[in-house]
Design a protein around this motif. Structure first.
Motif, PDB file in Angstrom:
ATOM      1  N   PHE A   1      -9.163   6.522  -2.130  1.00 38.48           N
ATOM      2  CA  PHE A   1      -9.100   6.209  -0.702  1.00 38.48           C
ATOM      3  C   PHE A   1      -8.649   7.422   0.108  1.00 38.48           C
ATOM      4  O   PHE A   1      -9.071   7.609   1.241  1.00 38.48           O
ATOM      5  N   ALA A   2      -7.811   8.257  -0.481  1.00 37.63           N
ATOM      6  CA  ALA A   2      -7.414   9.492   0.203  1.00 37.63           C
ATOM      7  C   ALA A   2      -8.644  10.367   0.440  1.00 37.63           C
ATOM      8  O   ALA A   2      -8.802  10.971   1.506  1.00 37.63           O
TER       9      ALA A   2
ATOM     10  N   HIS B   1       0.865  -1.185   0.000  1.00 38.32           N
ATOM     11  CA  HIS B   1       0.000   0.000   0.000  1.00 38.32           C
ATOM     12  C   HIS B   1       0.892   1.221   0.000  1.00 38.32           C
ATOM     13  O   HIS B   1       1.576   1.478   0.992  1.00 38.32           O
ATOM     14  N   THR B   2       0.889   1.953  -1.103  1.00 38.24           N
ATOM     15  CA  THR B   2       1.811   3.079  -1.192  1.00 38.24           C
ATOM     16  C   THR B   2       1.055   4.389  -1.363  1.00 38.24           C
ATOM     17  O   THR B   2      -0.067   4.417  -1.878  1.00 38.24           O
ATOM     18  N   ALA B   3       1.683   5.456  -0.893  1.00 35.04           N
ATOM     19  CA  ALA B   3       1.088   6.798  -0.923  1.00 35.04           C
ATOM     20  C   ALA B   3       2.070   7.736  -1.608  1.00 35.04           C
ATOM     21  O   ALA B   3       3.270   7.717  -1.288  1.00 35.04           O
ATOM     22  N   HIS B   4       1.574   8.548  -2.516  1.00 38.34           N
ATOM     23  CA  HIS B   4       2.450   9.378  -3.353  1.00 38.34           C
ATOM     24  C   HIS B   4       1.927  10.810  -3.484  1.00 38.34           C
ATOM     25  O   HIS B   4       0.733  11.063  -3.336  1.00 38.34           O
TER      26      HIS B   4
ATOM     27  N   GLN C   1      -4.950  14.421   3.162  1.00 35.01           N
ATOM     28  CA  GLN C   1      -4.417  15.491   2.330  1.00 35.01           C
ATOM     29  C   GLN C   1      -2.992  15.816   2.733  1.00 35.01           C
ATOM     30  O   GLN C   1      -2.565  15.502   3.842  1.00 35.01           O
ATOM     31  N   PHE C   2      -2.286  16.459   1.841  1.00 39.55           N
ATOM     32  CA  PHE C   2      -0.911  16.854   2.149  1.00 39.55           C
ATOM     33  C   PHE C   2      -0.606  18.201   1.496  1.00 39.55           C
ATOM     34  O   PHE C   2      -1.273  18.611   0.543  1.00 39.55           O
ATOM     35  N   VAL C   3       0.388  18.882   2.068  1.00 37.77           N
ATOM     36  CA  VAL C   3       0.826  20.161   1.509  1.00 37.77           C
ATOM     37  C   VAL C   3       1.951  19.860   0.528  1.00 37.77           C
ATOM     38  O   VAL C   3       2.956  19.261   0.905  1.00 37.77           O
ATOM     39  N   ASP C   4       1.776  20.229  -0.713  1.00 38.71           N
ATOM     40  CA  ASP C   4       2.796  19.901  -1.700  1.00 38.71           C
ATOM     41  C   ASP C   4       3.923  20.933  -1.701  1.00 38.71           C
ATOM     42  O   ASP C   4       3.942  21.857  -0.880  1.00 38.71           O
ATOM     43  N   LYS C   5       4.886  20.765  -2.612  1.00 41.32           N
ATOM     44  CA  LYS C   5       6.060  21.632  -2.627  1.00 41.32           C
ATOM     45  C   LYS C   5       5.711  23.092  -2.858  1.00 41.32           C
ATOM     46  O   LYS C   5       6.469  23.988  -2.484  1.00 41.32           O
TER      47      LYS C   5
ATOM     48  N   VAL D   1      -3.788  12.695  -1.450  1.00 40.33           N
ATOM     49  CA  VAL D   1      -2.651  11.805  -1.723  1.00 40.33           C
ATOM     50  C   VAL D   1      -3.055  10.767  -2.779  1.00 40.33           C
ATOM     51  O   VAL D   1      -4.207  10.352  -2.848  1.00 40.33           O
ATOM     52  N   TRP D   2      -2.091  10.359  -3.591  1.00 40.73           N
ATOM     53  CA  TRP D   2      -2.305   9.349  -4.632  1.00 40.73           C
ATOM     54  C   TRP D   2      -1.878   7.972  -4.109  1.00 40.73           C
ATOM     55  O   TRP D   2      -0.876   7.871  -3.406  1.00 40.73           O
TER      56      TRP D   2
END
Lengths: 521, 521
Positions: free
Chosen positions: A276-277, A202-205, A283-287, A294-295
């Motif tokens: 699923f996110a 299970h990976t998150a990207h 959620q995440f704060v990107d660059k 999240v993917w």
């Protein structure tokens, strides 16, 4: 204590009999498998049980994996685990039980799994008041029912929510080795069981591209494993919408072809998008300081691989195991007239065993005196040991051994001089040979078909069929209903003609490319 | 999509802050554990969570084992598995679910586990007719309830019945790596969780002596593992009747002493007699053609070992891991002024990393530029990495590195010449040192006590107490009720005085020997 009876065991040819109160009954037939040509399905079941791989348990649909079968699974696990780690993944462990409400968060996901869920409703037993035994304590009812995981996306994404804030926390590349439960009504050892063992990655990207790349990368890891270790040739491709994992945007698959012409899905990898996110609000704060969901990917192979392994290579004499996965790669059997001769053979073989082990070869010297050589030969053939060495009295004199390779059953007699290196090379040769044999079989059973009549005729004979399809679930459903064939995948690799547009064999509507059909396990 | 907000992460000292809409809140305290002396229990929980070993899951009593924690568990598994195989055992896999009636076959067994059973009653979900979501389908009720295994004696012995006819089928020496479920009301990460991971060995033997020998042999395997790999000194012994496994004739145990003076049972091995063979009617024909019930053992260690590992060695700065089990044995951190200097350090360190790996040492070179050295130091200390190497500008000039050992926090600067061998020896030294330290602590906290008043006084201070006991469950119960202390075991090894008869400290009745008391986890 008083003895109330006893029995004795007798062996004749490949059968063991029990004598009890003068009555003799057969206890165990050591070989005599059903032939593949007679009943392939029965042959498979016989083989799994007789080769001591697995058996049905008293719990409906759940199997016992016996030590010999588990030893093969352990080898698979070890190799796969190393491959996952080499591609940057780590292992973790998530709970067996999933709250019902979690499973429901992703609509397609729960739709896909609801019908096969084992549900925990209580957490205590107690003695019945009428003394009739132990009953479920009605006072110990759970507030919310818990589901035994059929797969772990929901519990894992509810956890990832706490692990992910920023792009710096990504990617997460976790794998888990676990048992899962899907309440199947019709089960078959290894191929379809209510409980099975598997790994689930299970990976998150941070980006869609990275997740898609991951899903495809892991499919290629599975493909490499199947071909290089299991010696099972597979076709890699993407599933049609109908055949996708419940909750995925894309499912990639590796498909093998069994000796009866049916396909077996050996492993899948899913690009889950942000489904699923979103369901678990991860959620995440990107660059660029932007908030995004999240993917995700997930990917798994299971004890089903054991079924693919067995059905691809084995024959009417029993298992044929690829040397890379065989728990015993070489068995040595002595044939002797008396204890003195056995001692001499023992002494001679001892050195050979040691040298084989130095070469990293797993070897068993079976000089047990309670079974005859003929019995041992049949048993190791049944169990698929790739190489058998035999030393008899004449061999002792001549400094030779008889070598038999399990894949072709060919025998030859060779000098003991350098036999260890010879066996090492032979093992590689067997590995390559059974792969090539399976590949030839597979390639000889891929058919291009352009009309639905031809399709119906061919599908009865088995094999993979490349045909045009209009891309609609309706047509796919109709074909499945009428022929029991499903779209196994849209293969990644295809010749130019297959990628040339055509017309659907059923509806006559435009088709972008040929897709791969088969009846499947 | 419209951006509706964002936040930034700030780091100062060992804390990370989130700035969101101008409000700054602390996101993560990277260290600052509770001190052991302040609140040992809180220290333990903090440490497990902050060192990324495990965390609570949304499912009551079930934990998530995070990758760093799981990596330690994997090392334990691999070593134990090798030890089991070296003593002739093989792995297998038995079903997760046990029919309720099976659990009930052995009376003491069900009595022991009934109160903590997770019960599966249904096998399907469906959509509620009122559209309120997914509900358990009342039509899919199981005829017989299934229990998630709290331990597998019953399902395994029901299977062994089919595997055993004659003494030739014995011994069976199986082990299983699995998850089990015991519905505990008060849970603590690793120490007591509803679901936990373990291994359970289940062996079948032709004679009582052989089974007793096996049970003791496996206890010694556990003891060796605890002492040589975990560096946890343990006292081996036999349990009193009250503390036996439900269904066993004898339970052997290894007991560790934690830094707060409480005992922790680290592993147990059971001589089960013929209880389960009788419950499942497993008989065999012995060498003299006599029919007899089979003799059994079972033995297990679990993720609870993680708790023992953590509590035995760790300190107020974080984990202290024994080098034999540390996922990262050596971390190397560069300190640099600019990219040019970093490149030079990278080049220098590369060779050292390669040589360390050649020596079989697991090493991580952390030259990530998004965290400052001070942060890295604190983090690797928290995570218990046994050896830290640092190279700064001055070191580069002098061809030196700073070495810190985690167990004593001592630093020294050494030439890079031969540093790899030095580190290899240092790791062994740390392994021995933490074992010796734990052994000294343990030995300094074993007290002989002859009166109940002294006992009550000492038990408040912690430690193991050797005292006389009249051998009755009643006295044992009374002591437990009044002092919360239990008999941990009757140690196998004891000095002569301890084996000299005396009088029970509570009842004044005769006592055969001193037994070992403690408060326990």
């Amino acid at each position: 204590m008083e003895i109330v009876g006893f029995c004795v065991f007798l062996q004749s040819q490949n059968k063991v009999y029990i004598k009890y109160n003068r009555i003799i009954v057969m206890a165990k037939e050591l070989k005599d498998l059903t032939k593949r040509s007679e009943n392939y399905s029965q042959w498979y079941n016989d083989l799994v049980v007789k080769a001591d791989l697995a058996e049905q348990s008293p719990v409906r649909g759940c199997m016992v994996i016996k030590p010999y079968g588990y030893a093969i699974w352990e080898k698979m696990q070890r190799i796969l685990d190393d491959m996952f780690k080499a591609t940057g993944h780590v292992n973790a462990y998530f709970p067996l039980l999933i709250p019902k409400s979690y499973l429901s968060r992703e609509a397609e996901h729960v739709e896909g799994f609801a019908k096969e869920c084992a549900v925990v409703t209580h957490y205590r037993l107690k003695n019945a008041e009428d003394g009739s035994g132990v009953i479920v304590d009605p006072a110990a009812k759970l507030e919310e029912e818990l589901i035994i995981r059929p797969t772990s996306e929901t519990i894992i994404w509810s956890t990832y929510k706490n692990w992910i804030n920023s792009y710096r926390d990504l990617p997460i590349l976790c794998n888990q080795w676990a048992n899962v439960m899907r309440w199947e009504m019709r089960t078959r050892l290894f191929l379809r069981t209510a409980e099975f063992l598997w790994q689930e990655g299970h990976t998150a990207h941070a980006t869609r591209e990275e997740a898609e790349t991951e899903a495809q990368k892991m499919l290629h890891v599975y493909g490499d494993f199947a071909e290089k270790y299991m010696a099972v040739p597979v076709i890699k491709g993407v599933k049609s919408a109908n055949e996708r994992f419940a909750g995925a945007l894309d499912t990639y698959t590796i498909e093998g072809l069994m000796q009866d012409g049916k396909a077996l899905q050996c492993g899948t990898s899913h690009f889950l998008g942000q489904n699923f996110a979103k369901a678990f609000n991860v959620q995440f704060v990107d660059k660029n300081n932007k908030l995004d969901y999240v993917w995700a990917t997930s990917w798994g192979v299971s004890t089903r691989l054991m079924g693919a392994l067995i059905m691809t290579h084995s024959d009417d004499n029993g298992l044929v195991l690829p040397p890379h996965l065989a728990p015993i790669q070489v068995v040595i059997v002595p044939i002797y007239k008396n204890d003195e001769q056995l001692k001499q053979i023992d002494a001679k073989v001892e050195g050979i065993v040691a040298k084989l082990r130095e070469l990293g070869i797993s070897v068993k010297y079976d000089n047990a005196d309670n079974k005859r050589p003929g019995f041992k030969f049949a048993d190791y053939e049944l169990k698929g040991v790739p190489v058998r060495l035999v030393m008899g009295g004449r061999d002792l004199e001549n400094n030779t051994m008889e070598i038999m390779r399990r894949d072709t059953l060919e025998k030859e007699t060779r000098t003991c001089e350098g036999i260890e290196e010879y066996v090492k090379n032979l093992l590689e040769d067997i590995q390559n040979n059974i792969y090539q044999k399976a590949l030839n079989y597979r390639n000889a059973h891929i058919y291009k078909v352009d009309t639905y009549d031809e399709f119906k005729e061919q599908i009865e004979k088995g094999g993979f069929i490349l045909a045009h399809w209009d891309g609609t679930p309706e047509t796919e459903d109709r074909i499945k209903e009428e022929t029991k064939a499903t779209i196994r995948c849209l293969p990644f690799e295809a010749d130019e003609e297959s990628l040339t547009p055509g017309v659907d064999m059923v509806t006559g509507k435009p088709s972008a490319r040929r897709v791969l059909f088969a009846r499947a396990y």
